[in-house]
Design a protein around this motif. Structure first.
Motif, PDB file in Angstrom:
ATOM      1  N   SER A   1       0.820  -1.222   0.000  1.00 18.65           N
ATOM      2  CA  SER A   1       0.000   0.000   0.000  1.00 18.65           C
ATOM      3  C   SER A   1       0.853   1.271   0.000  1.00 18.65           C
ATOM      4  N   THR A   2       2.150   1.152   0.238  1.00 19.96           N
ATOM      5  CA  THR A   2       3.020   2.338   0.218  1.00 19.96           C
ATOM      6  C   THR A   2       3.790   2.477  -1.090  1.00 19.96           C
ATOM      7  N   ALA A   3       3.582   1.555  -2.029  1.00 15.99           N
ATOM      8  CA  ALA A   3       4.240   1.635  -3.342  1.00 15.99           C
ATOM      9  C   ALA A   3       3.557   2.694  -4.201  1.00 15.99           C
ATOM     10  N   VAL A   4       4.357   3.460  -4.936  1.00 19.63           N
ATOM     11  CA  VAL A   4       3.775   4.501  -5.785  1.00 19.63           C
ATOM     12  C   VAL A   4       3.155   3.892  -7.039  1.00 19.63           C
ATOM     13  N   HIS A   5       2.148   4.553  -7.528  1.00 17.68           N
ATOM     14  CA  HIS A   5       1.466   4.174  -8.761  1.00 17.68           C
ATOM     15  C   HIS A   5       1.637   5.314  -9.758  1.00 17.68           C
TER      16      HIS A   5
ATOM     17  N   ALA B   1      17.249  14.480 -14.634  1.00 15.71           N
ATOM     18  CA  ALA B   1      15.871  14.064 -14.896  1.00 15.71           C
ATOM     19  C   ALA B   1      15.099  14.255 -13.600  1.00 15.71           C
ATOM     20  N   TYR B   2      13.809  14.554 -13.740  1.00 16.88           N
ATOM     21  CA  TYR B   2      12.987  14.876 -12.583  1.00 16.88           C
ATOM     22  C   TYR B   2      11.717  14.024 -12.573  1.00 16.88           C
ATOM     23  N   ALA B   3      11.332  13.598 -11.385  1.00 15.71           N
ATOM     24  CA  ALA B   3      10.051  12.920 -11.178  1.00 15.71           C
ATOM     25  C   ALA B   3       9.438  13.507  -9.922  1.00 15.71           C
ATOM     26  N   GLY B   4       8.130  13.533  -9.878  1.00 17.53           N
ATOM     27  CA  GLY B   4       7.432  14.046  -8.707  1.00 17.53           C
ATOM     28  C   GLY B   4       6.638  12.943  -8.039  1.00 17.53           C
ATOM     29  N   ILE B   5       6.726  12.864  -6.712  1.00 14.00           N
ATOM     30  CA  ILE B   5       5.976  11.860  -5.956  1.00 14.00           C
ATOM     31  C   ILE B   5       5.045  12.573  -4.978  1.00 14.00           C
ATOM     32  N   ASN B   6       3.759  12.316  -5.131  1.00 14.29           N
ATOM     33  CA  ASN B   6       2.764  12.818  -4.196  1.00 14.29           C
ATOM     34  C   ASN B   6       2.483  11.663  -3.229  1.00 14.29           C
ATOM     35  N   PRO B   7       2.913  11.780  -1.958  1.00 11.60           N
ATOM     36  CA  PRO B   7       2.746  10.661  -1.032  1.00 11.60           C
ATOM     37  C   PRO B   7       1.299  10.417  -0.609  1.00 11.60           C
ATOM     38  N   LYS B   8       0.442  11.410  -0.782  1.00 17.27           N
ATOM     39  CA  LYS B   8      -0.959  11.268  -0.365  1.00 17.27           C
ATOM     40  C   LYS B   8      -1.865  11.828  -1.451  1.00 17.27           C
TER      41      LYS B   8
ATOM     42  N   ASN C   1      -8.526  12.597   2.519  1.00 16.02           N
ATOM     43  CA  ASN C   1      -9.094  12.170   3.801  1.00 16.02           C
ATOM     44  C   ASN C   1      -8.036  12.336   4.886  1.00 16.02           C
ATOM     45  N   ASN C   2      -8.361  11.947   6.098  1.00 14.51           N
ATOM     46  CA  ASN C   2      -7.430  12.078   7.212  1.00 14.51           C
ATOM     47  C   ASN C   2      -6.584  10.827   7.425  1.00 14.51           C
ATOM     48  N   GLY C   3      -6.732   9.826   6.578  1.00 12.96           N
ATOM     49  CA  GLY C   3      -6.005   8.564   6.745  1.00 12.96           C
ATOM     50  C   GLY C   3      -4.566   8.651   6.272  1.00 12.96           C
ATOM     51  N   GLY C   4      -3.821   7.592   6.536  1.00 16.23           N
ATOM     52  CA  GLY C   4      -2.447   7.505   6.074  1.00 16.23           C
ATOM     53  C   GLY C   4      -1.495   7.114   7.189  1.00 16.23           C
ATOM     54  N   ILE C   5      -0.291   6.811   6.826  1.00 11.74           N
ATOM     55  CA  ILE C   5       0.758   6.403   7.759  1.00 11.74           C
ATOM     56  C   ILE C   5       1.956   7.316   7.557  1.00 11.74           C
ATOM     57  N   GLU C   6       2.616   7.693   8.636  1.00 14.63           N
ATOM     58  CA  GLU C   6       3.789   8.574   8.571  1.00 14.63           C
ATOM     59  C   GLU C   6       5.051   7.779   8.237  1.00 14.63           C
ATOM     60  N   PHE C   7       5.851   8.318   7.311  1.00 19.43           N
ATOM     61  CA  PHE C   7       7.143   7.725   6.949  1.00 19.43           C
ATOM     62  C   PHE C   7       8.170   8.838   6.802  1.00 19.43           C
ATOM     63  N   ASP C   8       9.435   8.495   7.061  1.00 20.73           N
ATOM     64  CA  ASP C   8      10.511   9.474   6.878  1.00 20.73           C
ATOM     65  C   ASP C   8      11.600   8.967   5.934  1.00 20.73           C
ATOM     66  N   ARG C   9      11.317   7.864   5.250  1.00 25.07           N
ATOM     67  CA  ARG C   9      12.273   7.297   4.293  1.00 25.07           C
ATOM     68  C   ARG C   9      11.549   6.909   3.002  1.00 25.07           C
ATOM     69  N   LEU C  10      12.287   6.994   1.921  1.00 23.80           N
ATOM     70  CA  LEU C  10      11.763   6.642   0.605  1.00 23.80           C
ATOM     71  C   LEU C  10      12.689   5.615  -0.027  1.00 23.80           C
TER      72      LEU C  10
ATOM     73  N   VAL D   1       6.348  12.282   6.065  1.00 25.95           N
ATOM     74  CA  VAL D   1       5.182  12.542   5.219  1.00 25.95           C
ATOM     75  C   VAL D   1       4.091  11.527   5.550  1.00 25.95           C
ATOM     76  N   THR D   2       2.853  11.946   5.336  1.00 29.65           N
ATOM     77  CA  THR D   2       1.725  11.033   5.484  1.00 29.65           C
ATOM     78  C   THR D   2       1.506  10.365   4.132  1.00 29.65           C
ATOM     79  N   VAL D   3       1.472   9.042   4.150  1.00 30.98           N
ATOM     80  CA  VAL D   3       1.374   8.271   2.907  1.00 30.98           C
ATOM     81  C   VAL D   3       0.019   7.571   2.831  1.00 30.98           C
ATOM     82  N   ASP D   4      -0.688   7.815   1.732  1.00 27.62           N
ATOM     83  CA  ASP D   4      -1.958   7.155   1.446  1.00 27.62           C
ATOM     84  C   ASP D   4      -2.164   7.203  -0.065  1.00 27.62           C
ATOM     85  N   ARG D   5      -2.042   6.084  -0.715  1.00 29.94           N
ATOM     86  CA  ARG D   5      -2.142   5.947  -2.173  1.00 29.94           C
ATOM     87  C   ARG D   5      -1.186   6.890  -2.907  1.00 29.94           C
TER      88      ARG D   5
END
Length: 175
Positions: free
Chosen positions: A91-95, A113-120, A124-133, A153-157
């Motif tokens: 559930s923490t893998a990027v799509h 080269a640049y890529a952008g990752i939106n962790p959430k 909603n108010n859901g998600g899990i906190e992470f400090d590593r990628l 960061v709070t991670v949700d989808r």
């Protein structure tokens, strides 16, 4: 009267000269083929790259990933999204945030080269906190690197853009 090529020695000499000429032509063709192939850089793998992250405030906030080739490396980064996750759960893998493949980018020297990752990407108010990628080139997941983020960061989808040559093209917009 015998012909000049009638003797066995003459025939062997002509055959040897013809073989040398063909070998020289084949070698020149092989060298030309090699030069053509080396003009197209090989695909990048994770260890070819210096990967860094920083936070950007556009589009509600996202993590910008910058990839540069290590010293002495020239490689081509395909225009697909990076393989990334924030933890070991699926559930923490990027799509992908984009539907199509972008143009590939040849990296060498200071070219980035640049890529952008939106962790959430949810609202909603859901998600899990992470400090590593955990990050790698797509297809080279066994060799991923773990980057410590400057803040948790709070991670949700999570979603990620493809690799782009321009930083402005790597802003992930959640739907």
């Amino acid at each position: 009267m015998r012909s000049l090529l009638g003797t066995r020695a003459a025939r062997l000499t002509v055959t040897a000269v013809a073989a040398l000429a063909l070998t020289g032509t084949a070698a020149a063709t092989a060298e030309a083929g090699t030069a053509k192939q080396s003009a197209t850089p090989r695909a990048c793998v994770t260890k070819d790259l210096k990967l860094t992250t920083n936070f950007e405030s556009q589009a509600g906030g996202y993590i910008r990933v910058v990839a540069k080739a290590r010293e002495g490396v020239t490689c081509r980064l395909d225009g697909v999204y990076p393989s990334a996750s924030f933890g070991s759960s699926a559930s923490t893998a990027v799509h992908p945030a984009e539907q199509a493949v972008s143009e590939g980018i040849t990296l060498s020297g200071n070219k980035a080269a640049y890529a952008g990752i939106n962790p959430k990407s949810t609202n909603n108010n859901g998600g899990i906190e992470f400090d590593r990628l955990h990050l790698s080139v797509y297809g080279d997941e066994l060799n991923s690197v773990t980057l410590k983020l400057s803040e948790s960061v709070t991670v949700d989808r999570p979603i990620a853009t493809n690799w782009h040559a321009r930083s402005a093209d790597a802003v992930p917009f959640a739907n």
